[in-house]
Design a protein around this motif. Structure first.
Motif, PDB file in Angstrom:
ATOM      1  N   GLY A 115       0.779  -0.982  -0.097  1.00  0.00           N
ATOM      2  CA  GLY A 115       0.204   0.012  -0.132  1.00  0.00           C
ATOM      3  C   GLY A 115       0.883   1.318   0.126  1.00  0.00           C
ATOM      4  N   LYS A 116       2.204   0.898   0.276  1.00  0.00           N
ATOM      5  CA  LYS A 116       3.152   2.285   0.348  1.00  0.00           C
ATOM      6  C   LYS A 116       3.809   2.051  -1.099  1.00  0.00           C
ATOM      7  CE  LYS A 116       5.118   4.249   3.552  1.00  0.00           C
ATOM      8  NZ  LYS A 116       5.914   4.563   4.719  1.00  0.00           N
ATOM      9  N   GLN A 117       4.086   3.285  -1.668  1.00  0.00           N
ATOM     10  CA  GLN A 117       4.633   3.508  -3.078  1.00  0.00           C
ATOM     11  C   GLN A 117       6.180   3.574  -2.989  1.00  0.00           C
ATOM     12  OE1 GLN A 117       2.598   5.650  -6.183  1.00  0.00           O
ATOM     13  NE2 GLN A 117       1.385   6.360  -4.523  1.00  0.00           N
ATOM     14  N   LEU A 118       6.739   2.698  -3.759  1.00  0.00           N
ATOM     15  CA  LEU A 118       8.286   3.095  -3.871  1.00  0.00           C
ATOM     16  C   LEU A 118       8.504   4.385  -4.469  1.00  0.00           C
ATOM     17  CD1 LEU A 118       9.661  -0.458  -5.317  1.00  0.00           C
ATOM     18  CD2 LEU A 118      10.231   0.424  -3.047  1.00  0.00           C
ATOM     19  N   ALA A 119       9.865   5.023  -4.109  1.00  0.00           N
ATOM     20  CA  ALA A 119      10.457   5.953  -4.669  1.00  0.00           C
ATOM     21  C   ALA A 119      10.575   5.701  -5.982  1.00  0.00           C
ATOM     22  CB  ALA A 119      11.819   6.326  -3.817  1.00  0.00           C
ATOM     23  N   PRO A 120      10.560   6.937  -6.849  1.00  0.00           N
ATOM     24  CA  PRO A 120      10.300   8.303  -6.723  1.00  0.00           C
ATOM     25  C   PRO A 120       8.870   8.758  -6.493  1.00  0.00           C
ATOM     26  CG  PRO A 120      10.591   8.147  -9.033  1.00  0.00           C
ATOM     27  CD  PRO A 120      10.888   6.859  -8.581  1.00  0.00           C
ATOM     28  N   MET A 121       7.971   7.736  -6.634  1.00  0.00           N
ATOM     29  CA  MET A 121       6.521   8.005  -6.582  1.00  0.00           C
ATOM     30  C   MET A 121       6.123   8.216  -5.157  1.00  0.00           C
ATOM     31  SD  MET A 121       5.108   5.487  -9.687  1.00  0.00           S
ATOM     32  CE  MET A 121       3.311   5.819  -9.252  1.00  0.00           C
ATOM     33  N   GLY A 122       6.878   7.418  -4.387  1.00  0.00           N
ATOM     34  CA  GLY A 122       6.457   7.467  -2.784  1.00  0.00           C
ATOM     35  C   GLY A 122       7.874   7.617  -2.037  1.00  0.00           C
ATOM     36  N   ASP A 123       7.653   7.451  -0.679  1.00  0.00           N
ATOM     37  CA  ASP A 123       9.108   7.716   0.054  1.00  0.00           C
ATOM     38  C   ASP A 123       9.563   6.425   0.418  1.00  0.00           C
ATOM     39  OD1 ASP A 123       6.893   6.930   1.879  1.00  0.00           O
ATOM     40  OD2 ASP A 123       7.272   8.681   3.000  1.00  0.00           O
ATOM     41  N   LEU A 124       8.941   5.245   0.003  1.00  0.00           N
ATOM     42  CA  LEU A 124       9.432   3.894   0.556  1.00  0.00           C
ATOM     43  C   LEU A 124      10.801   3.505  -0.343  1.00  0.00           C
ATOM     44  CD1 LEU A 124       8.815   1.449   2.400  1.00  0.00           C
ATOM     45  CD2 LEU A 124       7.475   0.570   0.580  1.00  0.00           C
ATOM     46  N   GLN A 125      12.046   3.186   0.351  1.00  0.00           N
ATOM     47  CA  GLN A 125      13.041   2.845  -0.398  1.00  0.00           C
ATOM     48  C   GLN A 125      13.126   1.427  -0.705  1.00  0.00           C
ATOM     49  OE1 GLN A 125      15.141   5.200  -1.562  1.00  0.00           O
ATOM     50  NE2 GLN A 125      13.729   6.617  -0.820  1.00  0.00           N
ATOM     51  N   LEU A 126      13.849   0.926  -1.794  1.00  0.00           N
ATOM     52  CA  LEU A 126      13.853  -0.474  -2.177  1.00  0.00           C
ATOM     53  C   LEU A 126      14.171  -1.386  -0.986  1.00  0.00           C
ATOM     54  CD1 LEU A 126      13.376  -2.773  -4.325  1.00  0.00           C
ATOM     55  CD2 LEU A 126      15.778  -2.288  -4.819  1.00  0.00           C
ATOM     56  N   GLU A 127      15.214  -1.123  -0.434  1.00  0.00           N
ATOM     57  CA  GLU A 127      15.816  -1.975   0.508  1.00  0.00           C
ATOM     58  C   GLU A 127      14.828  -2.374   1.841  1.00  0.00           C
ATOM     59  OE1 GLU A 127      18.079  -4.252   0.287  1.00  0.00           O
ATOM     60  OE2 GLU A 127      18.498  -3.131  -1.763  1.00  0.00           O
ATOM     61  N   GLU A 128      14.175  -0.795   2.166  1.00  0.00           N
ATOM     62  CA  GLU A 128      13.167  -1.002   3.278  1.00  0.00           C
ATOM     63  C   GLU A 128      12.043  -1.843   2.848  1.00  0.00           C
ATOM     64  OE1 GLU A 128      11.909   2.980   5.042  1.00  0.00           O
ATOM     65  OE2 GLU A 128      12.866   3.739   3.245  1.00  0.00           O
ATOM     66  N   LEU A 129      11.604  -1.969   1.576  1.00  0.00           N
ATOM     67  CA  LEU A 129      10.591  -2.715   1.069  1.00  0.00           C
ATOM     68  C   LEU A 129      10.901  -4.245   1.166  1.00  0.00           C
ATOM     69  CD1 LEU A 129       7.554  -3.181  -0.072  1.00  0.00           C
ATOM     70  CD2 LEU A 129       8.478  -2.684  -2.178  1.00  0.00           C
ATOM     71  N   ILE A 130      12.066  -4.554   0.732  1.00  0.00           N
ATOM     72  CA  ILE A 130      12.705  -5.959   0.609  1.00  0.00           C
ATOM     73  C   ILE A 130      12.773  -6.349   2.389  1.00  0.00           C
ATOM     74  CG2 ILE A 130      14.715  -7.444   0.140  1.00  0.00           C
ATOM     75  CD1 ILE A 130      15.352  -5.767  -2.391  1.00  0.00           C
ATOM     76  N   ASP A 131      13.500  -5.507   2.891  1.00  0.00           N
ATOM     77  CA  ASP A 131      13.174  -6.221   4.217  1.00  0.00           C
ATOM     78  C   ASP A 131      11.798  -6.262   5.183  1.00  0.00           C
ATOM     79  OD1 ASP A 131      15.974  -5.629   4.393  1.00  0.00           O
ATOM     80  OD2 ASP A 131      16.113  -3.920   5.405  1.00  0.00           O
ATOM     81  N   VAL A 132      10.857  -5.675   4.483  1.00  0.00           N
ATOM     82  CA  VAL A 132       9.310  -5.991   4.902  1.00  0.00           C
ATOM     83  C   VAL A 132       8.998  -7.138   4.481  1.00  0.00           C
ATOM     84  CG1 VAL A 132       6.801  -5.161   4.522  1.00  0.00           C
ATOM     85  CG2 VAL A 132       8.749  -3.370   5.166  1.00  0.00           C
ATOM     86  N   TYR A 133       9.356  -7.538   3.326  1.00  0.00           N
ATOM     87  CA  TYR A 133       8.780  -8.687   2.595  1.00  0.00           C
ATOM     88  C   TYR A 133       9.465  -9.851   3.407  1.00  0.00           C
ATOM     89  CZ  TYR A 133       5.773  -6.667  -1.022  1.00  0.00           C
ATOM     90  OH  TYR A 133       4.515  -6.009  -1.460  1.00  0.00           O
ATOM     91  N   LYS A 134      11.047  -9.670   3.626  1.00  0.00           N
ATOM     92  CA  LYS A 134      11.670 -10.746   4.297  1.00  0.00           C
ATOM     93  C   LYS A 134      11.253 -11.137   5.481  1.00  0.00           C
ATOM     94  CE  LYS A 134      16.277 -10.470   2.357  1.00  0.00           C
ATOM     95  NZ  LYS A 134      17.741 -10.105   2.469  1.00  0.00           N
TER      96      LYS A 134
END
Length: 817
Positions: A115-134
């Protein structure tokens, strides 16, 4: 479950998945707006009975109800600290269902978007997102799931993040399904072929589509995937499209109708099939009975040579059209570009990217190698910015292993690496990296000893790299060989030797080739003549692509003419189109005043493109304020800047979006650029704003729905057109929406819903607004909303997307742009 075990299952039969969870839980009494995972934990028997029924109906795999049990989603309910407990208990519920059904099924850990968008469309960084999924994957693995499913994905970038997280956490099989709109693309603009190319090369075990449509409408998507897939295809459609019956959202497709349409999906290429919204155990039983005697479709072993951005795929066929890799985004020898990069600006990079796309490049080479900057950081910024600005696939060009690895990890497509040689130890490092991220690579036939001295040595190095690559699982479709062009001024046989290598690679090794075209003429006068002559000879010998400057019309025209003379498929059409579009009109580089002009073949200038307009069209947030200031300094009034430049520009962006020439990233980038300009001009427009002639719009995502990507974009677009927009957020009760509209004298209430389970809350708002005698018009939109639904619930307007929302608002208020 191992990957081999899943493969054996998929080879032996049509694999049947389960059906809907959410719509069935609502029937069982789950209230709208609660956390589904928490409600299931509080009512476990409902889920056990439902999933046991699916297995008894014929499902081989059921999805554990962990769909939104990631940290970001759970935080919306204040449950993020219970993530481990909830995921493990939810998997345990599904395991109990399997036991109840006689231990005849497998349990898949279910993952979806945050539900949060990756940068640059949002403020979520890729490594943060990968960690959330991990984190979530780790708990699912500990709970004992048999495989993982990543489903209902709209963003290819986020899908890649989930796949990377899964593969770095465990060795379980991975199924992936995305959800596609009626135009055949996801919300973020990814088409079916691109999704297949990127994800199967990333190593998923099966890929397909779920939700959004009924089975008949999904057949086209499945057929497109099947044509390029080397893994089994999944189809998990809804039971038709939702309809409003007696004030309730229903799916009218009967189990027998669903099963009959499911057969069409098998014929289109699906080997794994199930149901999504609106399906029940009865639908799955009918489906399983219909497909039981059908053989699973054969999975093609023939790979295609495909490169992809997030929104476009380019095929590199041995006998296909010649392709140009645009070479300009490289700071070597370019003082102006070096200066901008040192200042942290990517404006010239984006100009070069857009110009090369317009001039006919099929792929863009990105090189950030220079002193005085952090090359890795700049590479990541460049691929992100260029990826948003243009649709072309990228070629990652660096001499540093860590830069290539970072770029491949972040790039939301399938890239080409420039390059991998036999040089030690880089080959040992780069080949596994390329394999992990599913990239293609350019094979450069040289070693740490330098250039090969003979053609035999060159071909020997080609074989040496191929042997290493094939041992790691690469195929000939993953590799492009560099012909290694030397300068004819230093070696009179340079052209001949390169042509021999090109011919050898195509005819004997069945490998495509590439070369740095301009090397051949180094040191010679009028180099373009030598380059063009060599190019036509190379294409005749089988050259697939070249790294070149596409603005050199003589080169490009010679390439198109060569394809025509070699009678390549549709080369005549491409040549005629090239001559009609590129030979009659070009756009020259902007002069010092920043105003580009269109120029026809006779040199007559067209209308200048204002720099403010251009910034909005290209989403240039870095320079928009500077350009607005320049217009103010020249005496332009703020309202004239808005009326003459900003509004026409965003109108054109909307049209490009409707024509599918722009996609969600470009639309958002342009809208945010315009918003930045409006915010700068707002203080100068206060008197006008306070005069009361700016209509107010209250916008909200309805109660029970926690999705807001589309709603946020609609709010942004409406603000850009001068409306006073009050954004109430998501999961907003009808009472708050209508009360705010009345208090603020709103002219329009704009409602958004993404889920079929919450769309009826729109009807509640419409009826409540009438009860309260609100004078505000109600317009609605969202992924599951249709114009007929809007009419049925009594809404005043329907918008299919953000660009259309502005037109609908204007029509409702009879207000001119």
């Amino acid at each position: 479950m191992t990957r081999d075990q899943l493969q054996n299952l998929m080879n032996s039969r049509i694999v049947v998945l389960d059906g809907a969870t959410g719509t069935n839980l609502l029937k069982a009494g789950m209230p709208v707006g609660v956390c589904p995972e928490l409600w299931i934990l509080e009512h476990p028997q409902v889920m056990i009975d439902l999933q046991a029924s699916y297995i008894e109906a014929g499902s081989h795999i059921v999805y554990a109800p962990t769909f939104t049990a990631n940290r970001i989603k759970l935080a919306e309910y204040g449950l993020e600290d219970r993530i481990e407990e909830m995921n493990k208990e939810l998997v345990a519920i599904s395991k109990k269902a399997v036991v109840k059904a006689g231990c005849r099924g497998y349990v898949a850990g279910d993952i979806t978007m945050t539900g949060k968008q990756l940068a640059p469309m949002g403020d979520l960084q890729l490594e943060e997102l990968i960690d959330v999924y991990k984190e979530q994957v780790g708990y699912l693995v500990e709970a004992g799931v048999d495989l993982l499913v990543i489903e209902t994905m709209m963003s290819l970038a986020e899908t890649r993040a989930a796949v990377i997280a899964a593969k770095e956490t465990c060795e379980l099989p991975i199924l992936v399904t995305l959800t596609f709109n009626e135009d055949g693309r996801t919300l973020f603009g990814t088409d079916a072929i691109t999704a297949v190319n990127v994800l199967q090369n990333l190593g998923v075990d099966a890929i397909g589509a779920n939700c959004s449509t009924g089975p008949e409408e999904m057949c086209k998507i499945i057929a497109e995937m099947k044509a390029y897939a080397n893994v089994p295809i999944i189809a998990k459609p809804n039971a038709g499209m939702p309809e409003l019956v007696d004030g309730k959202t229903v799916y009218a497709m009967t189990p027998d109708e669903f099963a009959e349409a499911g057969q069409l999906l098998i014929e289109a290429g699906a080997g794994i099939i199930g149901g999504c919204c609106g399906t029940t155990p009865e639908h799955i039983m009918a489906l399983a009975r219909c497909v039981k005697s059908m053989e699973p479709p054969m999975v093609s072993k023939q790979k295609c040579r495909l490169l992809s951005s997030e929104r476009k795929t380019v095929e590199l066929a041995l006998d296909g059209p010649f392709q140009v890799v645009g070479e300009r985004i490289n700071p070597t020898g370019k003082k102006k570009l070096q200066e901008e990069l040192r200042n942290g600006s990517l404006e010239l990079v984006l100009e070069m990217a857009e110009e090369q796309e317009e001039q006919g490049a099929a792929i863009l080479d990105i090189n950030m190698g220079m002193n005085g900057i952090d090359e890795k950081e700049m590479m990541l910024r460049a691929i992100q910015a260029v990826g948003n600005a243009v649709n072309l696939p990228l070629c990652i060009d660096s001499s540093h292993v860590d830069v290539i690895e970072a770029a491949l990890r972040n790039y939301p497509g399938r890239a080409l690496i420039n390059s991998i040689s036999f040089e030690q130890p880089k080959i040992d490092q780069l080949l596994p990296i390329a394999k992990k991220y599913g990239a293609m690579f350019i094979l450069l036939p040289l070693s740490e000893k330098g250039l090969p001295e003979t053609i035999e040595e060159k071909h020997g190095m080609i074989h040496a790299v191929l042997e290493r690559a094939y041992a790691l699982g690469f195929t000939k479709e993953d590799i492009v060989v560099d012909g290694l062009v030397a300068t004819v001024g230093a070696n009179k046989n340079a052209a001949i030797e390169t042509l021999q290598t090109i011919s050898y690679c195509k005819n004997q090794l069945e490998l495509p080739t590439i070369c740095g075209l301009s090397n051949i003429s180094f040191g010679l006068p009028e180099r373009i003549n030598v380059n063009a002559a060599f190019l036509t000879m190379a294409i005749a010998n089988g050259l697939t692509m070249a790294i070149a400057n596409p603005s050199q019309a003589m080169l490009l025209n010679a390439a198109y003419a060569s394809d025509l003379l070699l009678n390549k498929a549709e080369a005549d059409v491409r040549y005629i189109e090239r001559m009609s579009t590129h030979a009659t009109s070009v756009v020259v580089n902007a002069p010092a005043n920043g105003q580009a002009k269109s120029v026809d073949k006779d040199g007559n200038s067209g209308q200048p493109i204002n720099p403010v307009q251009e910034a909005v069209l290209k989403g240039n947030k870095e320079r928009i304020v500077e350009r607005v200031e320049a217009e103010l300094m020249q005496g332009k009034k703020p309202e004239k800047i808005i009326d003459d430049f900003l509004i026409p520009a965003i109108n054109e962006v909307g049209e490009l979006f409707n024509e599918k020439k722009y996609f969600l990233p470009q639309l958002i980038s342009s809208a945010e650029t315009m918003e930045k300009a409006i915010q700068y001009l707002e203080p100068k427009l206060e008197q006008k704003k306070n005069s009361g002639d700016m209509p107010t719009i209250v916008i909200a995502t309805v109660e029970g729905d926690i999705h807001d990507i589309g709603k946020n974009l609609v709010a942004l677009m409406l603000r850009n057109y001068g409306y006073r927009v009050l954004d109430l957020g998501k999961d907003v009760p009808k009472e708050e929406i209508v009360a705010t509209a009345e208090k603020e004298h709103a002219s329009i209430i704009a409602l958004s819903a993404l889920m079929t389970t919450t769309m009826m809350r729109m009807k509640d708002v419409v009826e409540y607004a009438k009860e309260q005698k609100s004078k505000a018009k109600v317009m609605i939109g969202g992924a599951v909303i249709t114009e007929s639904f809007a009419k049925e619930i009594g809404a005043d307007g329907y918008s299919k997307d953000a660009a259309e929302a502005v037109k609908v608002a204007e029509a409702l208020l009879k207000r001119k742009k």
